[in-house]
Design a protein around this motif. Structure first.
Motif, PDB file in Angstrom:
ATOM      1  N   UNK A   3      -2.366  35.001  29.966  1.00 38.31           N
ATOM      2  CA  UNK A   3      -1.557  33.777  30.011  1.00 38.31           C
ATOM      3  C   UNK A   3      -2.276  32.638  29.298  1.00 38.31           C
ATOM      4  N   UNK A   4      -3.572  32.522  29.560  1.00 37.54           N
ATOM      5  CA  UNK A   4      -4.346  31.457  28.911  1.00 37.54           C
ATOM      6  C   UNK A   4      -4.379  31.649  27.400  1.00 37.54           C
ATOM      7  N   UNK A   5      -4.496  32.921  26.964  1.00 42.56           N
ATOM      8  CA  UNK A   5      -4.501  33.196  25.524  1.00 42.56           C
ATOM      9  C   UNK A   5      -3.211  32.709  24.878  1.00 42.56           C
ATOM     10  N   UNK A   6      -2.099  33.007  25.552  1.00 40.99           N
ATOM     11  CA  UNK A   6      -0.802  32.593  25.003  1.00 40.99           C
ATOM     12  C   UNK A   6      -0.736  31.066  24.906  1.00 40.99           C
ATOM     13  N   UNK A   7      -1.171  30.415  25.962  1.00 45.11           N
ATOM     14  CA  UNK A   7      -1.071  28.953  25.984  1.00 45.11           C
ATOM     15  C   UNK A   7      -1.994  28.313  24.953  1.00 45.11           C
ATOM     16  N   UNK A   8      -3.226  28.845  24.863  1.00 46.70           N
ATOM     17  CA  UNK A   8      -4.168  28.293  23.882  1.00 46.70           C
ATOM     18  C   UNK A   8      -3.627  28.505  22.479  1.00 46.70           C
ATOM     19  N   UNK A   9      -3.081  29.720  22.218  1.00 43.28           N
ATOM     20  CA  UNK A   9      -2.536  30.005  20.883  1.00 43.28           C
ATOM     21  C   UNK A   9      -1.399  29.033  20.566  1.00 43.28           C
ATOM     22  N   UNK A  10      -0.604  28.772  21.561  1.00 46.05           N
ATOM     23  CA  UNK A  10       0.530  27.886  21.336  1.00 46.05           C
ATOM     24  C   UNK A  10       0.069  26.455  21.062  1.00 46.05           C
TER      25      UNK A  10
END
Lengths: 160, 431
Positions: B225-232
């Motif tokens: 989830x954090x990866x997705x948010x950071x990427x976004x």
């Protein structure tokens, strides 16, 4: 010199940036006491340019000259050596004194739509009394920047 | 309708105002309430308290025990509640102690009125600063910095201060601030770093935990989830950084800034507002799912609700799928079309809601309130039109289009008050 912050103000915070400032908002400070002026000006200078008048006549001249640029007027409550004290000058600036009661040098002052802060070194004055006379806030000398800014912010928000 | 987090924040502010008032810090209590209402005018209880304080009456005792400490000041600053934070410092002994005084003085400098002859964008910046729009103020200053003539030194100093307060310190590590011992799980304690130091720091901390405990599915899901948010957040930063146009500091852009700073509740509130039928709806819903994972973990619940959901949400497709125009039109909800009519029987033009039933086809009735608001717009009275829309939205929170229109009007107002457009780039590229 602007006072430098030597360490983080709270846990987890880095040191703030330091930059000499210029072109800040203009404040008129009326007080005959040199020490009080120096200390207040030093405390305010990070965000305010403080111009000074020592007595009532000088204050009226400064208001005529700078009224379009002022963001606040700070008046000593007692103003020793002047005909007008801070309370009477406040009432004049707020248009609460009939012209015949105003000394010639204080007549026809421009309308001043900025907060008037009364400052004192005494504990004997009450905030509510100052409000009755048309002042916006009573503060102890020397004036702290955060106290002045909060008072001015409150004044701005109240007029929205 | 107010969300739970908004209501909790309002209670907190009210309680602090009561506590200050009881200590005799009446002026600070009033300034605190005015600051809160300038930030969010819909806080009815704060308004009542302010009226009581102005009338010289007592405000009563706080409803809960309020700890008036640096932690609260810190939290409020991170939320952009700068006036409230300054009032708290000024109204307690915190502001006279050495540490708190330094902090108060920095806020005193930041919030000081701008010079009378400051240009329009700097005046707009000041207005945002004192009305809870610290992140908008930051973008205004950043935009102004790129324009000619060069900013005055005091404005440069405020830009630096604001960056320092809002961005730098969202990501610094506090050596004295270890994991929260009261957190419901180790993962929740580690994830708490997000709230304290921002998204990137939180991701680094969870990544370390996930590497240590490879069998922990919750840690893996949280990291995903954090990866997705950071990427976004990074993608948004690049998009905005590459754009030469002025970008609105609203919607997803604002939500992603809040995410970067670790303000999950604020980010969720912003994402929820975009998750219905806005053009960014699909993306907002996807982000919302991931933020929801973090929220569950912080509350001690499992990150994965079930195996299927986990697989679905961790195998993420493109984040920027935009619905087609047809899809958007199909999704348009006409089932709750309302018409608002003036009620002649009521004094002073009060409005009455009339339900006209399920809408047919794609026809949506234009309400008379809409028309009134638009009439104000055509007269150039944007401020009043925005207030009409916000009032309507408070009554009918499901009418997201009114919220969007209100936001548009707000942007329009700010553009008018500053040359060349001032609502600008929100997020600086992450290094």
């Amino acid at each position: 010199m602007i006072p430098r912050v030597s360490r983080p103000p709270a846990p987890g915070w880095t040191l703030p940036p330091t930059t000499e400032t210029d072109g800040r908002a203009l404040v008129l400070y009326v007080d005959v006491d040199d020490g009080s002026f120096r200390e207040t000006a030093e405390r305010l200078r990070a965000a305010y340019n403080v111009i000074r008048a020592q007595k009532d006549r000088e204050a009226c001249d400064a208001i005529r000259m700078y009224h379009q640029h002022l963001v606040a007027v700070l008046l000593d409550v007692d103003m020793p050596g002047s005909i007008l004290d801070g309370i009477l000058l406040t009432r004049i600036l707020r248009g609460r004194v009939p012209e015949m009661g105003v000394p010639p040098f204080a007549r026809n002052l421009p309308e001043l739509d900025v907060p008037i802060v009364l400052v004192t070194g005494s504990e004997s004055y009450a905030h509510e009394d100052m409000r009755r006379y048309g002042g916006d806030r009573l503060m102890q000398k020397p004036v702290e920047i955060h106290k002045l800014t909060l008072a001015l912010t409150d004044w701005h928000l109240a007029r929205r | 309708m107010r969300t739970g987090s908004q209501a909790a924040l309002e209670r907190e502010v009210d309680d602090v105002a009561r506590a200050l008032h009881r200590r005799g810090a009446v002026a600070e209590s009033i300034a605190l309430l005015r600051g809160a209402l300038a930030r969010d005018g819909s806080q009815a209880s704060s308004r009542q308290l302010l009226e009581a304080a102005l009338a010289g009456g007592p405000l009563g005792a706080p409803s809960t025990t309020v700890e008036l400490g640096y932690e609260l000041v810190d939290a409020w600053i991170r939320r952009g509640m700068l006036v409230e934070a300054l009032a708290l410092l000024g109204g307690t002994a915190l502001g006279s102690r050495e540490k708190g005084r330094e902090w108060a003085n920095l806020l005193g400098e930041l919030l000081a009125p701008v010079p009378v002859d400051a240009d329009d964008s700097l005046r707009a910046m000041y207005t945002e600063l004192v009305t809870g729009g610290a992140s908008v103020a930051l973008t205004l200053l950043e935009e102004r910095e790129r324009q000619a003539p060069p900013m005055p030194a005091w404005a440069g100093r405020r830009l630096a201060l604001l960056r320092w307060m809002l961005l730098d310190n969202a990501e610094v590590l506090d050596a004295t601030d270890g994991p929260d011992a009261t957190a419901p799980s180790e993962l929740a304690a580690v994830l708490g770093v997000v709230l304290k130091r921002g998204l990137l720091a939180g991701r680094a901390a969870v990544s370390e935990l996930a590497a240590r405990t490879p069998a922990d599915r919750d840690a893996a899901r949280t990291l995903a989830a954090l990866d997705v948010l950071v990427a976004s957040v990074e993608e948004e930063a690049q998009r905005v950084g590459a754009s030469t146009k002025t970008m609105p500091m609203v919607g997803l852009t604002a939500a992603l800034l809040q995410l970067r700073m670790g303000n999950l509740r604020e980010a969720m509130a912003l994402l929820e507002r975009r998750a219905d039928d806005s053009p960014d709806g699909a993306r907002a819903r996807r982000l919302l799912e991931e933020v929801d994972v973090l929220s569950r973990v912080l509350e001690g619940q499992p990150a994965t609700q079930d195996e299927e959901l986990s697989r679905e949400t961790t195998q993420l497709g493109p984040l920027f799928d935009e619905p087609t125009l047809d899809q958007r039109l199909d999704r348009q909800d006409t089932s709750s079309a309302h018409i608002v009519l003036p009620d002649d029987a009521e004094p002073s033009g009060r409005l009455t809601l009339v339900e006209i039933g399920r809408g047919e086809g794609r026809t949506v009735e234009q309400s008379s309130a809409d028309q009134q608001a638009e009439a104000l717009v055509s007269e150039g009275r944007l401020d009043e039109a925005e207030q009409v829309y916000r009032g309507l939205l408070a009554l009918f929170p499901h009418r997201v289009e009114w919220g969007r229109r209100a936001d548009e009007l707000r942007r329009q107002r700010l553009r008018q008050s500053a040359p060349d457009g001032v609502l600008v780039r929100a997020i600086r590229p992450i290094k």
